[in-house]
Design an enzyme around this catalytic site. Sequence first.
Site: not given
Length: 213
Positions: A61-62
Amino acid sequence: MQLPDPRMIQLVMSLRGGGVTDAKVMGALERTPRHLFVPQRFGDQAYDDRALPIDCGQTISQPLIVALMTQALKLDDRCKVLEIGTGSGYQAAVLARLARRVYSVERYRTLSREAEARFEAMRLTNIVTRIGDGTQGWPEQAPFDRIILTASAPTRPDVILEQLKDGGIAVAPVDRENRQVLVRYARHGDDITETDLMDVRFVPLVKGEARAL
Protein backbone atom coordinates in the site's frame (compact mmCIF):
# COMPACT_ATOMS: atom_id res chain seq x y z
CA MET A 1 26.58 7.44 13.72
CA GLN A 2 24.17 6.53 10.91
CA LEU A 3 22.73 9.52 9.09
CA PRO A 4 18.97 9.59 8.33
CA ASP A 5 18.04 8.31 4.87
CA PRO A 6 17.14 11.41 2.82
CA ARG A 7 14.46 9.39 1.03
CA MET A 8 12.79 8.66 4.37
CA ILE A 9 13.00 12.33 5.36
CA GLN A 10 11.24 13.32 2.15
CA LEU A 11 8.57 10.65 2.71
CA VAL A 12 7.95 11.83 6.28
CA MET A 13 7.45 15.39 5.05
CA SER A 14 4.97 14.10 2.46
CA LEU A 15 3.04 12.16 5.12
CA ARG A 16 2.78 15.20 7.35
CA GLY A 17 1.41 17.18 4.44
CA GLY A 18 -1.11 14.40 3.84
CA GLY A 19 -2.64 14.63 7.30
CA VAL A 20 -0.57 12.30 9.47
CA THR A 21 -0.44 14.07 12.84
CA ASP A 22 0.20 11.22 15.31
CA ALA A 23 3.87 11.35 16.32
CA LYS A 24 3.89 7.70 17.40
CA VAL A 25 2.57 6.57 14.03
CA MET A 26 5.14 8.70 12.26
CA GLY A 27 7.88 7.24 14.43
CA ALA A 28 6.73 3.70 13.64
CA LEU A 29 6.96 4.37 9.91
CA GLU A 30 10.38 5.97 10.28
CA ARG A 31 11.63 2.82 12.03
CA THR A 32 10.23 0.52 9.33
CA PRO A 33 12.41 0.75 6.19
CA ARG A 34 10.01 0.28 3.28
CA HIS A 35 12.72 -0.89 0.87
CA LEU A 36 12.90 -4.17 2.83
CA PHE A 37 9.31 -4.94 1.78
CA VAL A 38 9.46 -3.91 -1.88
CA PRO A 39 10.60 -6.22 -4.73
CA GLN A 40 14.16 -5.45 -5.73
CA ARG A 41 13.11 -4.30 -9.19
CA PHE A 42 11.15 -1.47 -7.56
CA GLY A 43 13.82 -0.59 -5.02
CA ASP A 44 14.38 2.88 -6.48
CA GLN A 45 10.69 3.65 -5.83
CA ALA A 46 10.52 2.23 -2.30
CA TYR A 47 10.14 5.64 -0.66
CA ASP A 48 7.79 7.15 -3.20
CA ASP A 49 4.33 7.76 -1.74
CA ARG A 50 2.63 5.25 -4.00
CA ALA A 51 1.45 1.65 -4.02
CA LEU A 52 3.76 -0.86 -5.73
CA PRO A 53 3.26 -4.38 -7.12
CA ILE A 54 4.44 -7.39 -5.11
CA ASP A 55 4.17 -11.14 -5.76
CA CYS A 56 0.88 -13.02 -6.32
CA GLY A 57 -0.75 -10.07 -8.09
CA GLN A 58 -0.96 -8.07 -4.85
CA THR A 59 0.38 -4.64 -3.85
CA ILE A 60 2.19 -2.92 -1.02
CA SER A 61 0.00 0.00 0.00
CA GLN A 62 0.83 3.67 -0.43
CA PRO A 63 2.69 4.85 2.72
CA LEU A 64 0.18 7.66 3.31
CA ILE A 65 -2.69 5.14 3.39
CA VAL A 66 -0.73 2.86 5.74
CA ALA A 67 -0.13 5.82 8.04
CA LEU A 68 -3.71 7.12 7.97
CA MET A 69 -5.20 3.66 8.57
CA THR A 70 -2.81 3.09 11.46
CA GLN A 71 -3.63 6.52 12.88
CA ALA A 72 -7.37 5.79 12.65
CA LEU A 73 -6.91 2.69 14.84
CA LYS A 74 -5.75 4.79 17.82
CA LEU A 75 -3.33 2.10 18.97
CA ASP A 76 -1.55 1.73 22.27
CA ASP A 77 0.94 -0.84 23.53
CA ARG A 78 -1.81 -2.94 25.16
CA CYS A 79 -3.68 -3.58 21.91
CA LYS A 80 -4.16 -7.02 20.40
CA VAL A 81 -4.57 -6.45 16.65
CA LEU A 82 -5.98 -8.58 13.83
CA GLU A 83 -4.75 -7.83 10.32
CA ILE A 84 -6.51 -9.35 7.32
CA GLY A 85 -4.05 -9.53 4.42
CA THR A 86 -0.38 -9.77 5.41
CA GLY A 87 0.85 -9.00 1.91
CA SER A 88 4.47 -7.85 2.02
CA GLY A 89 4.29 -7.49 5.81
CA TYR A 90 4.84 -3.73 5.77
CA GLN A 91 1.57 -2.78 7.47
CA ALA A 92 2.02 -5.52 10.10
CA ALA A 93 5.55 -4.32 10.83
CA VAL A 94 4.30 -0.78 11.41
CA LEU A 95 1.51 -2.06 13.67
CA ALA A 96 3.98 -4.17 15.63
CA ARG A 97 5.89 -1.03 16.64
CA LEU A 98 2.75 0.29 18.36
CA ALA A 99 0.72 -2.71 19.57
CA ARG A 100 1.24 -5.55 22.04
CA ARG A 101 0.68 -8.28 19.47
CA VAL A 102 -0.37 -8.51 15.83
CA TYR A 103 -2.18 -11.52 14.35
CA SER A 104 -2.00 -11.45 10.56
CA VAL A 105 -3.86 -13.70 8.10
CA GLU A 106 -2.76 -14.18 4.47
CA ARG A 107 -4.31 -16.42 1.80
CA TYR A 108 -1.10 -16.68 -0.26
CA ARG A 109 1.52 -19.03 1.20
CA THR A 110 4.35 -17.33 -0.72
CA LEU A 111 3.55 -13.89 0.69
CA SER A 112 3.14 -15.19 4.23
CA ARG A 113 6.50 -16.95 4.21
CA GLU A 114 8.29 -13.96 2.70
CA ALA A 115 6.75 -11.67 5.32
CA GLU A 116 7.74 -14.04 8.13
CA ALA A 117 11.35 -13.94 6.93
CA ARG A 118 11.29 -10.14 6.97
CA PHE A 119 9.84 -10.05 10.49
CA GLU A 120 12.54 -12.43 11.69
CA ALA A 121 15.31 -10.38 10.07
CA MET A 122 13.92 -7.24 11.73
CA ARG A 123 13.53 -9.05 15.08
CA LEU A 124 9.84 -8.29 15.26
CA THR A 125 8.77 -11.03 17.64
CA ASN A 126 5.22 -9.85 18.37
CA ILE A 127 3.70 -10.79 15.00
CA VAL A 128 1.88 -14.11 14.59
CA THR A 129 1.03 -15.17 11.03
CA ARG A 130 -1.44 -17.63 9.60
CA ILE A 131 -2.17 -18.89 6.09
CA GLY A 132 -5.91 -19.09 5.58
CA ASP A 133 -9.20 -17.48 4.62
CA GLY A 134 -9.08 -13.88 5.78
CA THR A 135 -12.81 -13.39 5.25
CA GLN A 136 -13.34 -15.52 8.37
CA GLY A 137 -10.95 -13.52 10.54
CA TRP A 138 -9.17 -15.51 13.26
CA PRO A 139 -11.93 -16.66 15.62
CA GLU A 140 -9.63 -18.84 17.73
CA GLN A 141 -7.74 -15.71 18.84
CA ALA A 142 -10.75 -13.40 19.19
CA PRO A 143 -11.67 -10.96 20.59
CA PHE A 144 -9.35 -8.25 19.29
CA ASP A 145 -8.90 -4.66 20.44
CA ARG A 146 -8.27 -3.51 16.89
CA ILE A 147 -8.86 -4.96 13.41
CA ILE A 148 -7.52 -3.77 10.06
CA LEU A 149 -8.30 -5.03 6.57
CA THR A 150 -5.79 -4.42 3.78
CA ALA A 151 -8.14 -5.61 1.03
CA SER A 152 -11.54 -4.22 0.10
CA ALA A 153 -14.58 -6.11 1.39
CA PRO A 154 -17.59 -6.31 -0.97
CA THR A 155 -19.93 -5.47 1.93
CA ARG A 156 -19.60 -4.69 5.63
CA PRO A 157 -17.35 -7.50 6.97
CA ASP A 158 -19.68 -8.62 9.76
CA VAL A 159 -18.02 -12.01 10.33
CA ILE A 160 -14.77 -10.19 11.08
CA LEU A 161 -16.41 -7.39 13.05
CA GLU A 162 -17.98 -9.98 15.36
CA GLN A 163 -14.41 -10.65 16.56
CA LEU A 164 -13.97 -7.04 17.73
CA LYS A 165 -13.89 -6.46 21.48
CA ASP A 166 -16.33 -4.06 23.17
CA GLY A 167 -14.72 -0.62 22.88
CA GLY A 168 -12.65 -1.80 19.93
CA ILE A 169 -11.98 -0.12 16.58
CA ALA A 170 -11.75 -1.62 13.10
CA VAL A 171 -10.65 0.03 9.86
CA ALA A 172 -11.54 -1.47 6.49
CA PRO A 173 -11.92 -0.50 2.84
CA VAL A 174 -15.42 -1.42 1.64
CA ASP A 175 -16.93 -1.44 -1.86
CA ARG A 176 -19.59 1.19 -2.51
CA GLU A 177 -21.06 1.06 -6.03
CA ASN A 178 -18.20 2.21 -8.29
CA ARG A 179 -15.75 3.17 -5.55
CA GLN A 180 -14.12 1.99 -2.33
CA VAL A 181 -14.46 3.83 0.97
CA LEU A 182 -12.24 3.49 4.01
CA VAL A 183 -14.58 2.96 6.97
CA ARG A 184 -13.84 3.11 10.70
CA TYR A 185 -16.04 0.88 12.85
CA ALA A 186 -16.38 1.25 16.62
CA ARG A 187 -18.06 -1.34 18.83
CA HIS A 188 -20.15 -0.26 21.81
CA GLY A 189 -21.71 -3.35 23.34
CA ASP A 190 -23.87 -4.92 20.65
CA ASP A 191 -23.85 -1.76 18.52
CA ILE A 192 -21.30 -0.93 15.83
CA THR A 193 -21.05 2.63 14.51
CA GLU A 194 -19.56 3.50 11.13
CA THR A 195 -17.60 6.55 10.01
CA ASP A 196 -16.55 7.05 6.38
CA LEU A 197 -12.99 8.38 6.24
CA MET A 198 -11.92 8.69 2.61
CA ASP A 199 -12.03 7.11 -0.84
CA VAL A 200 -9.32 4.51 -1.40
CA ARG A 201 -8.26 1.83 -3.86
CA PHE A 202 -7.31 -1.67 -2.66
CA VAL A 203 -7.14 -5.16 -4.12
CA PRO A 204 -10.36 -7.10 -3.42
CA LEU A 205 -10.82 -9.29 -0.35
CA VAL A 206 -11.06 -12.82 -1.75
CA LYS A 207 -12.66 -15.76 0.05
CA GLY A 208 -10.66 -18.94 0.69
CA GLU A 209 -7.00 -19.92 0.92
CA ALA A 210 -5.12 -19.78 -2.37
CA ARG A 211 -4.50 -23.30 -3.72
CA ALA A 212 -1.39 -22.21 -5.61
CA LEU A 213 1.28 -19.64 -4.80
